[in-house]
Design a protein around this motif. Structure first.
Motif, PDB file in Angstrom:
ATOM      1  N   ARG A 101       0.852  -1.182   0.000  1.00  0.00           N
ATOM      2  CA  ARG A 101       0.000   0.000   0.000  1.00  0.00           C
ATOM      3  C   ARG A 101       0.893   1.238   0.000  1.00  0.00           C
ATOM      4  O   ARG A 101       1.664   1.442   0.936  1.00  0.00           O
ATOM      5  N   CYS A 102       0.763   2.041  -1.045  1.00  0.00           N
ATOM      6  CA  CYS A 102       1.593   3.250  -1.144  1.00  0.00           C
ATOM      7  C   CYS A 102       0.743   4.478  -0.836  1.00  0.00           C
ATOM      8  O   CYS A 102      -0.265   4.727  -1.497  1.00  0.00           O
ATOM      9  N   TYR A 103       1.190   5.217   0.186  1.00  0.00           N
ATOM     10  CA  TYR A 103       0.452   6.390   0.664  1.00  0.00           C
ATOM     11  C   TYR A 103       1.022   7.691   0.106  1.00  0.00           C
ATOM     12  O   TYR A 103       0.663   8.764   0.585  1.00  0.00           O
ATOM     13  N   CYS A 104       1.931   7.624  -0.891  1.00  0.00           N
ATOM     14  CA  CYS A 104       2.519   8.859  -1.420  1.00  0.00           C
ATOM     15  C   CYS A 104       1.443   9.720  -2.055  1.00  0.00           C
ATOM     16  O   CYS A 104       0.365   9.242  -2.415  1.00  0.00           O
ATOM     17  N   SER A 105       1.740  10.998  -2.198  1.00  0.00           N
ATOM     18  CA  SER A 105       0.692  11.919  -2.662  1.00  0.00           C
ATOM     19  C   SER A 105       0.234  11.579  -4.075  1.00  0.00           C
ATOM     20  O   SER A 105      -0.944  11.751  -4.401  1.00  0.00           O
ATOM     21  N   ILE A 106       1.130  11.076  -4.907  1.00  0.00           N
ATOM     22  CA  ILE A 106       0.737  10.763  -6.290  1.00  0.00           C
ATOM     23  C   ILE A 106      -0.236   9.582  -6.290  1.00  0.00           C
ATOM     24  O   ILE A 106      -1.310   9.639  -6.888  1.00  0.00           O
ATOM     25  N   CYS A 107       0.142   8.507  -5.594  1.00  0.00           N
ATOM     26  CA  CYS A 107      -0.715   7.325  -5.568  1.00  0.00           C
ATOM     27  C   CYS A 107      -2.062   7.633  -4.922  1.00  0.00           C
ATOM     28  O   CYS A 107      -3.117   7.275  -5.443  1.00  0.00           O
ATOM     29  N   ARG A 108      -2.038   8.310  -3.790  1.00  0.00           N
ATOM     30  CA  ARG A 108      -3.316   8.477  -3.086  1.00  0.00           C
ATOM     31  C   ARG A 108      -4.235   9.460  -3.799  1.00  0.00           C
ATOM     32  O   ARG A 108      -5.450   9.362  -3.707  1.00  0.00           O
TER      33      ARG A 108
HETATM   34 ZN   LIG Z   1       3.055   5.965  -4.457  1.00  0.00          ZN
END
Ligand SMILES: [Zn+2]
Ligand SMILES: [Zn+2]
Length: 159
Positions: free
Chosen positions: A26-33
């Protein structure tokens, strides 16, 4: 295993062979979210780009995110230009790989035995990561690749 995926409006359909099909990261980075993560994170899978077959490629659009330093990300985020569904990430620096979003896959995926939460330093304040015993968590990038995680658990699927 062979994965079949599609956007919501079905203008884009695709198949790809994946040896890393467990939706554990699970990626919480701004781009992914923002682009693909309504619940505060997005999940990417690992697949073999040489096997990617696209039906409706003319309906794709590509987003290259602007990074903090102003440069454009090398990652090409492919999405349907009609319905906006996020479909996969491709980075020309790793030409053999493509990373479909688990949310775009129609094939039943294996349920991961544990999860890894990454880029937690970038998460939105309202998001409470569902950290279970055995889960990994990282403020930035994880300590192993999608392929290494699968191999260590004996979960790699042959093509
Ligand atoms: Zn990400
Ligand atoms: Zn669509």
């Amino acid at each position: 295993m062979k994965l079949s995926g599609s956007c919501h409006c079905q203008a884009v359909r695709f198949t790809v062979e994946s040896s890393s099909p467990c939706p554990y990261m699970r990626c919480y980075c701004s781009i992914c979210r923002k682009t693909a993560g309504g619940g505060g994170y997005a999940i990417n899978l690992g697949a073999d780009r040489r096997t990617l077959q696209i039906d409706g490629a003319e309906n794709l659009s590509v987003y290259r995110a602007r990074l903090d330093d102003g440069a454009r990300s090398s990652g090409e985020r492919n999405f349907c230009r009609h319905c906006g569904s996020a479909l996969w990430l491709y980075d020309p620096g790793w030409p053999d790989l493509v990373h479909p979003h688990a949310s775009a896959i129609d094939t039943p995926l294996p349920v991961p035995p544990d999860r890894v939460h990454i880029m937690l330093a970038s998460k939105a304040g309202w998001v409470e990561p569902e950290l279970r015993a055995g889960d990994g968590s990282f403020d930035g990038y994880p300590d192993e690749s999608l392929a290494q995680w699968h191999e260590r658990r004996g979960l790699s699927t042959s093509e």
